[in-house]
Design a protein around this motif. Structure first.
Motif, PDB file in Angstrom:
ATOM      1  N   PRO A 229       5.454  -8.882   9.307  1.00  0.00           N
ATOM      2  CA  PRO A 229       4.150  -9.107   9.647  1.00  0.00           C
ATOM      3  C   PRO A 229       3.211  -8.087  10.110  1.00  0.00           C
ATOM      4  N   LEU A 230       3.784  -7.054  10.699  1.00  0.00           N
ATOM      5  CA  LEU A 230       2.710  -5.769  11.190  1.00  0.00           C
ATOM      6  C   LEU A 230       2.994  -4.811  10.135  1.00  0.00           C
ATOM      7  N   SER A 231       3.579  -4.707   8.865  1.00  0.00           N
ATOM      8  CA  SER A 231       3.738  -3.865   8.142  1.00  0.00           C
ATOM      9  C   SER A 231       2.269  -3.498   6.989  1.00  0.00           C
ATOM     10  N   VAL A 232       2.359  -2.556   6.521  1.00  0.00           N
ATOM     11  CA  VAL A 232       1.416  -2.145   5.599  1.00  0.00           C
ATOM     12  C   VAL A 232       1.517  -2.983   4.363  1.00  0.00           C
ATOM     13  N   SER A 233       2.717  -3.509   3.920  1.00  0.00           N
ATOM     14  CA  SER A 233       2.789  -4.480   3.000  1.00  0.00           C
ATOM     15  C   SER A 233       2.064  -5.753   3.130  1.00  0.00           C
ATOM     16  N   THR A 234       1.832  -6.223   4.504  1.00  0.00           N
ATOM     17  CA  THR A 234       0.969  -7.082   4.750  1.00  0.00           C
ATOM     18  C   THR A 234      -0.443  -7.414   4.680  1.00  0.00           C
ATOM     19  N   TRP A 235      -0.943  -6.284   4.692  1.00  0.00           N
ATOM     20  CA  TRP A 235      -2.298  -5.655   4.739  1.00  0.00           C
ATOM     21  C   TRP A 235      -3.176  -6.324   3.563  1.00  0.00           C
ATOM     22  N   PRO A 236      -2.511  -6.111   2.397  1.00  0.00           N
ATOM     23  CA  PRO A 236      -3.355  -6.646   1.346  1.00  0.00           C
ATOM     24  C   PRO A 236      -3.847  -8.391   1.336  1.00  0.00           C
ATOM     25  N   VAL A 237      -2.422  -9.087   1.684  1.00  0.00           N
ATOM     26  CA  VAL A 237      -2.752 -10.403   1.876  1.00  0.00           C
ATOM     27  C   VAL A 237      -3.390 -10.759   3.155  1.00  0.00           C
ATOM     28  N   THR A 238      -3.308 -10.165   4.096  1.00  0.00           N
ATOM     29  CA  THR A 238      -4.254 -10.528   5.711  1.00  0.00           C
ATOM     30  C   THR A 238      -5.651 -10.070   5.223  1.00  0.00           C
ATOM     31  N   ALA A 239      -5.953  -9.252   4.371  1.00  0.00           N
ATOM     32  CA  ALA A 239      -7.135  -8.793   4.091  1.00  0.00           C
ATOM     33  C   ALA A 239      -7.957  -9.915   3.217  1.00  0.00           C
ATOM     34  N   LEU A 240      -7.191 -10.286   2.562  1.00  0.00           N
ATOM     35  CA  LEU A 240      -7.564 -11.541   1.546  1.00  0.00           C
ATOM     36  C   LEU A 240      -7.847 -12.869   2.150  1.00  0.00           C
TER      37      LEU A 240
END
Length: 266
Positions: A229-240
């Motif tokens: 949840p705190l990773s860069v791989s979750t950034w795009p999903v959270t940004a959307l």
């Protein structure tokens, strides 16, 4: 965090446990926002009025409140699952099995016992700070609140708290961006429900469920910078998710202010 700095604590590996001193410091740290917020508000308005102003008093029917909390619990789980899918596609994560009742039950117990701690944070951030930041506009207020939340975690991040084994020059910026994205999601939950309890549920789900489940589902040591949840791989999903909530808000504002007319974002 001063005692931890003086003690020389450094988290250098994701497998490293949490010492008792660190756990105690984090507990006290999480209670500070609520104590500060309630003290400042009650000083001028009294305890009862402070409870209402900070969002403690029930502003919606209990059934709606329960539904809001239930939905808030699922949001971090959904964002993390989508982020883990991206991390798996990138080769940063290897899911091995699903968690069973023997894994879930202790997490639920820990979450129930930890409710006062997450309440300790969110009463300060979403009950006290957020309404004051909205004077700068909803978008700016949410982003500023997320940045402040990220900066508040810097003393722990610098000790390797969120991203052990990585340079602070990398960990701190990643932590701040992550906090801005996730903090915006939690603040949106608070605004949508009118209560801090749903925000508490979202924050609790983030720490008490998504973080440990990310580790449990994999049979390899997980790098929290790349997966979770705190990773860069979750950034795009959270940004959307943030973009979607912003578009929904602007569409709703447009209908209220001037039906049929586009409203320029502030």
């Amino acid at each position: 965090m001063i005692p931890l700095w003086l003690d020389g604590l450094r988290r250098t590996d994701a497998a490293q446990g949490t010492p008792r001193l660190a756990a105690l410091c984090m507990i006290l740290m999480m209670l500070v926002p609520a104590l500060t917020a309630f003290g400042l508000t009650a000083r001028g308005r009294g305890p009862r009025e402070a409870a209402r102003v900070l969002g403690l008093a029930r502003s919606t029917p209990w059934r709606h409140e329960v539904r809001s909390v239930a939905v808030a619990l699922t949001i971090p789980l959904g964002l993390t699952a989508a982020g883990l899918a991206l991390a798996t596609a990138a080769g940063w994560y290897t899911p091995a099995h699903l968690s069973g009742p023997a894994t879930i039950a202790p997490l639920v117990l820990s979450a129930l016992l930890s409710v006062p701690l997450y309440f300790g944070e969110e009463l300060g951030w979403q009950g006290y700070l957020l309404p004051r930041l909205l004077r700068y506009g909803r978008t700016c207020g949410l982003l500023i609140g997320g940045a402040i939340w990220g900066a508040w975690h810097v003393p722990m991040t610098a000790l390797g708290g969120s991203y052990p084994g990585h340079s602070v020059l990398l960990g701190i910026p990643v932590a701040v961006v992550t906090a801005m994205l996730l903090g915006t999601v939690i603040a949106t939950v608070r605004l949508a429900t009118g209560s801090v309890w749903a925000a508490v549920a979202a924050h609790l789900s983030l720490n008490e469920f998504t973080l440990p489940l990310t580790r449990e589902v994999s049979d390899r040591l997980v790098d929290p910078l790349l997966a979770g949840p705190l990773s860069v791989s979750t950034w795009p999903v959270t940004a959307l998710a943030v973009l979607g909530s912003w578009l929904a808000y602007r569409r709703g504002t447009g209908r209220r202010l001037s039906p049929g007319r586009a409203v320029e974002p502030r």
